[in-house]
Write a protein that holds these residues in place. Sequence first.
Motif, PDB file in Angstrom:
ATOM      1  N   PHE A 104      15.011  92.871  13.693  1.00 20.10           N
ATOM      2  CA  PHE A 104      15.393  94.198  14.188  1.00 20.10           C
ATOM      3  C   PHE A 104      16.588  94.087  15.130  1.00 20.10           C
ATOM      4  N   CYS A 105      16.524  93.149  16.070  1.00 16.48           N
ATOM      5  CA  CYS A 105      17.622  92.955  17.025  1.00 16.48           C
ATOM      6  C   CYS A 105      18.880  92.462  16.331  1.00 16.48           C
ATOM      7  N   THR A 106      18.700  91.634  15.309  1.00 13.35           N
ATOM      8  CA  THR A 106      19.849  91.116  14.555  1.00 13.35           C
ATOM      9  C   THR A 106      20.612  92.247  13.875  1.00 13.35           C
ATOM     10  N   ARG A 107      19.887  93.209  13.310  1.00 15.15           N
ATOM     11  CA  ARG A 107      20.565  94.325  12.634  1.00 15.15           C
ATOM     12  C   ARG A 107      21.303  95.215  13.635  1.00 15.15           C
ATOM     13  N   LEU A 108      20.718  95.423  14.805  1.00 16.95           N
ATOM     14  CA  LEU A 108      21.417  96.197  15.837  1.00 16.95           C
ATOM     15  C   LEU A 108      22.722  95.512  16.231  1.00 16.95           C
ATOM     16  N   ALA A 109      22.646  94.203  16.388  1.00 13.99           N
ATOM     17  CA  ALA A 109      23.837  93.429  16.755  1.00 13.99           C
ATOM     18  C   ALA A 109      24.908  93.540  15.678  1.00 13.99           C
ATOM     19  N   LYS A 110      24.502  93.466  14.417  1.00 18.24           N
ATOM     20  CA  LYS A 110      25.467  93.556  13.310  1.00 18.24           C
ATOM     21  C   LYS A 110      26.163  94.913  13.308  1.00 18.24           C
ATOM     22  N   PHE A 111      25.410  95.976  13.608  1.00 17.98           N
ATOM     23  CA  PHE A 111      26.019  97.315  13.643  1.00 17.98           C
ATOM     24  C   PHE A 111      27.121  97.369  14.684  1.00 17.98           C
ATOM     25  N   GLN A 117      31.928  96.376   8.286  1.00 20.31           N
ATOM     26  CA  GLN A 117      31.037  96.035   7.180  1.00 20.31           C
ATOM     27  C   GLN A 117      29.968  97.101   6.958  1.00 20.31           C
ATOM     28  N   THR A 118      29.510  97.212   5.716  1.00 19.50           N
ATOM     29  CA  THR A 118      28.339  98.030   5.421  1.00 19.50           C
ATOM     30  C   THR A 118      27.092  97.277   5.894  1.00 19.50           C
ATOM     31  N   LEU A 119      26.257  97.951   6.651  1.00 20.61           N
ATOM     32  CA  LEU A 119      25.015  97.352   7.140  1.00 20.61           C
ATOM     33  C   LEU A 119      23.863  97.847   6.280  1.00 20.61           C
ATOM     34  N   PRO A 122      16.182  98.059   6.225  1.00 20.94           N
ATOM     35  CA  PRO A 122      14.968  98.209   5.422  1.00 20.94           C
ATOM     36  C   PRO A 122      14.308  99.572   5.619  1.00 20.94           C
ATOM     37  N   SER A 123      13.676 100.068   4.582  1.00 19.99           N
ATOM     38  CA  SER A 123      12.938 101.328   4.680  1.00 19.99           C
ATOM     39  C   SER A 123      11.444 101.043   4.693  1.00 19.99           C
ATOM     40  N   PHE A 124      10.671 102.069   5.017  1.00  9.48           N
ATOM     41  CA  PHE A 124       9.214 101.916   5.038  1.00  9.48           C
ATOM     42  C   PHE A 124       8.560 103.250   4.721  1.00  9.48           C
ATOM     43  N   ASP A 125       7.680 103.242   3.736  1.00 11.72           N
ATOM     44  CA  ASP A 125       6.926 104.430   3.359  1.00 11.72           C
ATOM     45  C   ASP A 125       5.464 104.160   3.693  1.00 11.72           C
ATOM     46  N   HIS A 126       4.885 104.975   4.583  1.00  9.46           N
ATOM     47  CA  HIS A 126       3.498 104.746   4.997  1.00  9.46           C
ATOM     48  C   HIS A 126       2.539 104.790   3.814  1.00  9.46           C
ATOM     49  N   ALA A 127       2.842 105.601   2.812  1.00  8.06           N
ATOM     50  CA  ALA A 127       1.959 105.681   1.649  1.00  8.06           C
ATOM     51  C   ALA A 127       2.009 104.396   0.832  1.00  8.06           C
ATOM     52  N   HIS A 128       3.187 103.780   0.767  1.00 10.60           N
ATOM     53  CA  HIS A 128       3.345 102.522   0.018  1.00 10.60           C
ATOM     54  C   HIS A 128       2.803 101.344   0.814  1.00 10.60           C
ATOM     55  N   GLY A 129       3.149 101.287   2.098  1.00 13.28           N
ATOM     56  CA  GLY A 129       2.541 100.304   2.989  1.00 13.28           C
ATOM     57  C   GLY A 129       3.317  99.043   3.242  1.00 13.28           C
ATOM     58  N   ASP A 130       4.415  98.813   2.531  1.00  8.68           N
ATOM     59  CA  ASP A 130       5.235  97.625   2.771  1.00  8.68           C
ATOM     60  C   ASP A 130       6.703  98.028   2.867  1.00  8.68           C
ATOM     61  N   PRO A 131       7.480  97.308   3.671  1.00  7.74           N
ATOM     62  CA  PRO A 131       8.914  97.631   3.779  1.00  7.74           C
ATOM     63  C   PRO A 131       9.661  97.304   2.495  1.00  7.74           C
ATOM     64  N   VAL A 132      10.779  97.998   2.308  1.00 12.85           N
ATOM     65  CA  VAL A 132      11.685  97.712   1.182  1.00 12.85           C
ATOM     66  C   VAL A 132      12.987  97.208   1.789  1.00 12.85           C
ATOM     67  N   GLU A 133      13.263  95.939   1.600  1.00 13.34           N
ATOM     68  CA  GLU A 133      14.415  95.301   2.231  1.00 13.34           C
ATOM     69  C   GLU A 133      15.728  95.870   1.701  1.00 13.34           C
ATOM     70  N   ASN A 134      16.689  96.063   2.640  1.00 16.58           N
ATOM     71  CA  ASN A 134      18.053  96.502   2.307  1.00 16.58           C
ATOM     72  C   ASN A 134      18.089  97.798   1.495  1.00 16.58           C
ATOM     73  N   ASP A 135      17.152  98.701   1.769  1.00 17.21           N
ATOM     74  CA  ASP A 135      17.048  99.932   0.990  1.00 17.21           C
ATOM     75  C   ASP A 135      18.008 101.010   1.464  1.00 17.21           C
ATOM     76  N   ILE A 136      18.472 100.909   2.701  1.00 19.17           N
ATOM     77  CA  ILE A 136      19.342 101.934   3.283  1.00 19.17           C
ATOM     78  C   ILE A 136      20.705 101.331   3.599  1.00 19.17           C
ATOM     79  N   ALA A 137      21.750 101.905   3.032  1.00 18.51           N
ATOM     80  CA  ALA A 137      23.115 101.440   3.297  1.00 18.51           C
ATOM     81  C   ALA A 137      23.724 102.278   4.422  1.00 18.51           C
ATOM     82  N   ILE A 138      24.270 101.594   5.417  1.00 18.91           N
ATOM     83  CA  ILE A 138      24.936 102.258   6.535  1.00 18.91           C
ATOM     84  C   ILE A 138      26.408 101.859   6.472  1.00 18.91           C
ATOM     85  N   PRO A 139      27.257 102.725   5.917  1.00 18.74           N
ATOM     86  CA  PRO A 139      28.658 102.367   5.698  1.00 18.74           C
ATOM     87  C   PRO A 139      29.451 102.229   6.993  1.00 18.74           C
TER      88      PRO A 139
END
Length: 227
Positions: A104-111, A117-119, A122-139
């Motif tokens: 979490f801290c590493t991603r803040l630092a990268k931003f 760079q595009t950062l 990960p996303s998280f859906d409570h119904a699914h229950g597990d994170p999805v890595e690199n699911d959200i692109a922050i241009p």
Amino acid sequence: MTQTELFNQLDQSERYQAVRGKIEQLISKHPSRIIIAIAGLPGSGKSTLADYLADRINQQQQGLVASVSMDGFHYSKEQLNNFPDPKAALARRGAPWTFDSKEFCTRLAKFKQHPEQTLYWPSFDHAHGDPVENDIAIPASIKVLIVEGLYVLHQQHGFENAQIWLDESWFIDLNIQDALKQLAKRHQQAWSFSEKQAWQRIEQNDALNAQIADQSKTFANHIIKVR
């Protein structure tokens, strides 16, 4: 109520308009990228506030603000099963030590450190229950990152290392019983729980996490009171 209807309703709130104006002032004063952390109890409206602010500001200046959650840094169920006490780790999922605070801290630092760079987040859906890595692109065009979560202002379990990257630290101050009532409704919707099952889940885990999150209130530089 749809998100559009909810946001239109929030447009009438002086509290939300004051917070929105605060971000607009920050944008005008800061030439570099900004990270705003929004903490609060479970069910207090952190994600609603973050998404509302991003939506409304982007309507005026498209692609300027991104809203993300620290929930994407939940350890997966597979990772928790490899903990020394997997049963306890799974039972207390959502406690600070069940998150990958280092990443979490590493991603803040990268931003902050690599604005060209595009950062990926990960996303998280409570119904699914597990994170999805690199699911959200922050241009690279994003100037303001709004990060909401229970422990964004937490001072232990590695989250204290996030503070160096935060420009603003906000806490939504909602009565704990009101917050947990909102959380019970969310549990019923996400997992088709009965009201009794939702409250059992809250008593066994979420109420403990709420108490931990509430302790970080003193580290916020702006309290958003909700009564």
